[in-house]
Design a protein around this motif. Structure first.
Motif, PDB file in Angstrom:
ATOM      1  N   GLU A   1      -0.404   7.963   0.320  1.00 55.03           N
ATOM      2  CA  GLU A   1      -0.636   6.545   0.043  1.00 55.03           C
ATOM      3  C   GLU A   1       0.671   5.817  -0.243  1.00 55.03           C
ATOM      4  OE1 GLU A   1      -2.323   9.075  -1.619  1.00 55.03           O
ATOM      5  OE2 GLU A   1      -4.073   8.926  -0.326  1.00 55.03           O
ATOM      6  N   LEU A   2       1.597   6.481  -0.940  1.00 46.05           N
ATOM      7  CA  LEU A   2       2.884   5.866  -1.261  1.00 46.05           C
ATOM      8  C   LEU A   2       3.600   5.415   0.002  1.00 46.05           C
ATOM      9  CD1 LEU A   2       5.308   5.177  -3.126  1.00 46.05           C
ATOM     10  CD2 LEU A   2       5.988   7.580  -2.909  1.00 46.05           C
ATOM     11  N   PHE A   3       3.614   6.265   1.007  1.00 43.72           N
ATOM     12  CA  PHE A   3       4.356   5.949   2.226  1.00 43.72           C
ATOM     13  C   PHE A   3       3.506   5.240   3.270  1.00 43.72           C
ATOM     14  CE2 PHE A   3       6.740   9.297   0.112  1.00 43.72           C
ATOM     15  CZ  PHE A   3       7.916   8.599  -0.094  1.00 43.72           C
ATOM     16  N   ALA A   4       2.209   5.054   2.971  1.00 39.75           N
ATOM     17  CA  ALA A   4       1.359   4.249   3.851  1.00 39.75           C
ATOM     18  C   ALA A   4       1.542   2.760   3.550  1.00 39.75           C
ATOM     19  CB  ALA A   4      -0.110   4.634   3.678  1.00 39.75           C
ATOM     20  N   ASP A   5       2.036   2.444   2.364  1.00 43.13           N
ATOM     21  CA  ASP A   5       2.269   1.065   1.939  1.00 43.13           C
ATOM     22  C   ASP A   5       3.769   0.779   2.039  1.00 43.13           C
ATOM     23  OD1 ASP A   5       2.756  -1.297   0.562  1.00 43.13           O
ATOM     24  OD2 ASP A   5       1.638  -0.718  -1.217  1.00 43.13           O
ATOM     25  N   PRO A   6       4.201  -0.029   3.006  1.00 45.02           N
ATOM     26  CA  PRO A   6       5.638  -0.276   3.186  1.00 45.02           C
ATOM     27  C   PRO A   6       6.332  -0.816   1.936  1.00 45.02           C
ATOM     28  CG  PRO A   6       4.437  -1.053   5.087  1.00 45.02           C
ATOM     29  CD  PRO A   6       3.408  -0.681   4.049  1.00 45.02           C
ATOM     30  N   ASP A   7       5.662  -1.661   1.158  1.00 47.49           N
ATOM     31  CA  ASP A   7       6.289  -2.201  -0.051  1.00 47.49           C
ATOM     32  C   ASP A   7       6.487  -1.113  -1.105  1.00 47.49           C
ATOM     33  OD1 ASP A   7       6.490  -4.824   0.940  1.00 47.49           O
ATOM     34  OD2 ASP A   7       4.462  -5.300   0.261  1.00 47.49           O
ATOM     35  N   ALA A   8       5.487  -0.247  -1.289  1.00 44.15           N
ATOM     36  CA  ALA A   8       5.609   0.856  -2.241  1.00 44.15           C
ATOM     37  C   ALA A   8       6.676   1.847  -1.791  1.00 44.15           C
ATOM     38  CB  ALA A   8       4.265   1.566  -2.417  1.00 44.15           C
ATOM     39  N   ALA A   9       6.725   2.127  -0.493  1.00 51.91           N
ATOM     40  CA  ALA A   9       7.732   3.037   0.041  1.00 51.91           C
ATOM     41  C   ALA A   9       9.136   2.461  -0.170  1.00 51.91           C
ATOM     42  CB  ALA A   9       7.476   3.297   1.518  1.00 51.91           C
TER      43      ALA A   9
END
Length: 132
Positions: free
Chosen positions: A34-42
């Motif tokens: 999930e962390l790397f599925a969200d560009p802003d979180a990544a």
């Protein structure tokens, strides 16, 4: 000389003893797709671990694939490329390139004998966070 900025082990792939040993020298963070599925979180993760630094990504399973293009465009450092260790991960990076010209922004490689050629030329492969 390069510095290992973080290790994100797959939860079922690391023993507590191995994690304690790695933690002696390197931050160990929780891996979640999930962390790397969200560009802003990544992007936030990369900026907290290696802001402004050149990076080579070491990947197992294509975890960075969903955010790679966005990270390449927005990360304050430079993603030089990476290594992807699994065939499934290579497929995830290749799916990014389907119909895209040019392909993903940086070359990704497979370990020797694992797959084919460098990926920057749209033929082959892709992929921790290692600053160079």
């Amino acid at each position: 000389m390069s510095r290992l900025r973080a290790v994100l082990p797959k939860p079922k792939s690391i023993t507590p003893a191995a994690q304690r040993e790695v933690e002696q020298t390197t931050p160990v963070d929780t891996l979640s797709r999930e962390l790397f599925a969200d560009p802003d979180a990544a992007l936030d993760y990369f900026e907290t671990r290696a802001a402004g630094e050149p990076l080579v990504l070491l990947d197992v399973g294509g975890c960075f694939a969903p955010a790679l293009t966005d990270l390449h465009a927005r990360f304050s450092g430079q993603i030089l490329g990476g290594v992807e260790d699994t065939e499934n991960g290579h497929r995830r990076y290749e799916d990014l390139d389907a119909g895209r010209c040019p392909p993903t922004p940086k070359p990704f490689y497979a370990p020797a004998g694992h797959m084919s050629s460098p990926r920057g030329d749209s033929r082959a492969c892709n992929a921790g966070c290692r600053s160079s």
